[in-house]
Design a protein around this motif. Structure first.
Motif, mmCIF file in Angstrom:
data_model
loop_
_atom_site.group_PDB
_atom_site.id
_atom_site.type_symbol
_atom_site.label_atom_id
_atom_site.label_comp_id
_atom_site.label_asym_id
_atom_site.label_seq_id
_atom_site.Cartn_x
_atom_site.Cartn_y
_atom_site.Cartn_z
ATOM 1 N N THR A 85 61.840 1.833 66.457
ATOM 2 C CA THR A 85 61.065 3.031 66.120
ATOM 3 C C THR A 85 60.468 2.898 64.715
ATOM 4 O OG1 THR A 85 62.482 4.373 67.536
ATOM 5 C CG2 THR A 85 61.172 5.543 65.884
ATOM 6 N N THR A 93 51.970 1.249 62.949
ATOM 7 C CA THR A 93 50.969 2.292 63.179
ATOM 8 C C THR A 93 50.355 2.795 61.871
ATOM 9 O OG1 THR A 93 52.140 2.984 65.168
ATOM 10 C CG2 THR A 93 50.581 4.560 64.231
ATOM 11 N N GLU A 94 51.208 3.047 60.891
ATOM 12 C CA GLU A 94 50.739 3.609 59.613
ATOM 13 C C GLU A 94 50.029 2.580 58.731
ATOM 14 O OE1 GLU A 94 50.731 6.862 58.501
ATOM 15 O OE2 GLU A 94 51.286 7.230 60.589
ATOM 16 N N LYS A 126 60.522 8.965 56.472
ATOM 17 C CA LYS A 126 60.423 8.620 57.897
ATOM 18 C C LYS A 126 61.415 7.552 58.338
ATOM 19 C CE LYS A 126 56.855 11.221 58.819
ATOM 20 N NZ LYS A 126 56.851 12.258 59.812
ATOM 21 N N TYR A 184 56.529 2.620 63.575
ATOM 22 C CA TYR A 184 55.954 3.486 62.549
ATOM 23 C C TYR A 184 55.171 2.693 61.505
ATOM 24 C CZ TYR A 184 55.526 6.699 58.656
ATOM 25 O OH TYR A 184 55.015 7.448 57.627
#
Length: 72
Positions: free
Chosen positions: A13, A20-21, A32, A17
């Motif tokens: 996960t 993606t970021e 996060k 993240y």
């Protein structure tokens, strides 16, 4: 065994993240992603740290993107 699966899920996960970021401030990343996972990602070369005049920054490495594309 469930603890290992839980940690693996948390890492995947977190990897999703950062891929993606792509980049941002470390202070936002810590909100996060757990600090210990960030430390792992830095030591593995998944996250590259840097600085701006405002604060400490991070960016995802090409290695992390390639690895994520293999495991997803």
């Amino acid at each position: 065994m469930n603890t290992i699966k839980s940690l693996d899920f948390e890492r995947i996960t977190a990897l999703s993240y950062i891929v993606t970021e792509k980049f941002g401030y470390v202070r936002d990343l810590i909100v996060k992603v757990r600090q210990s996972i960030i430390d792992e990602f830095v030591s593995m070369g998944f996250v590259i740290m840097g600085y701006t005049s405002e604060d400490k920054t991070w960016r995802v490495s090409d290695f992390a993107v390639d690895f994520y594309n293999i495991i997803k």
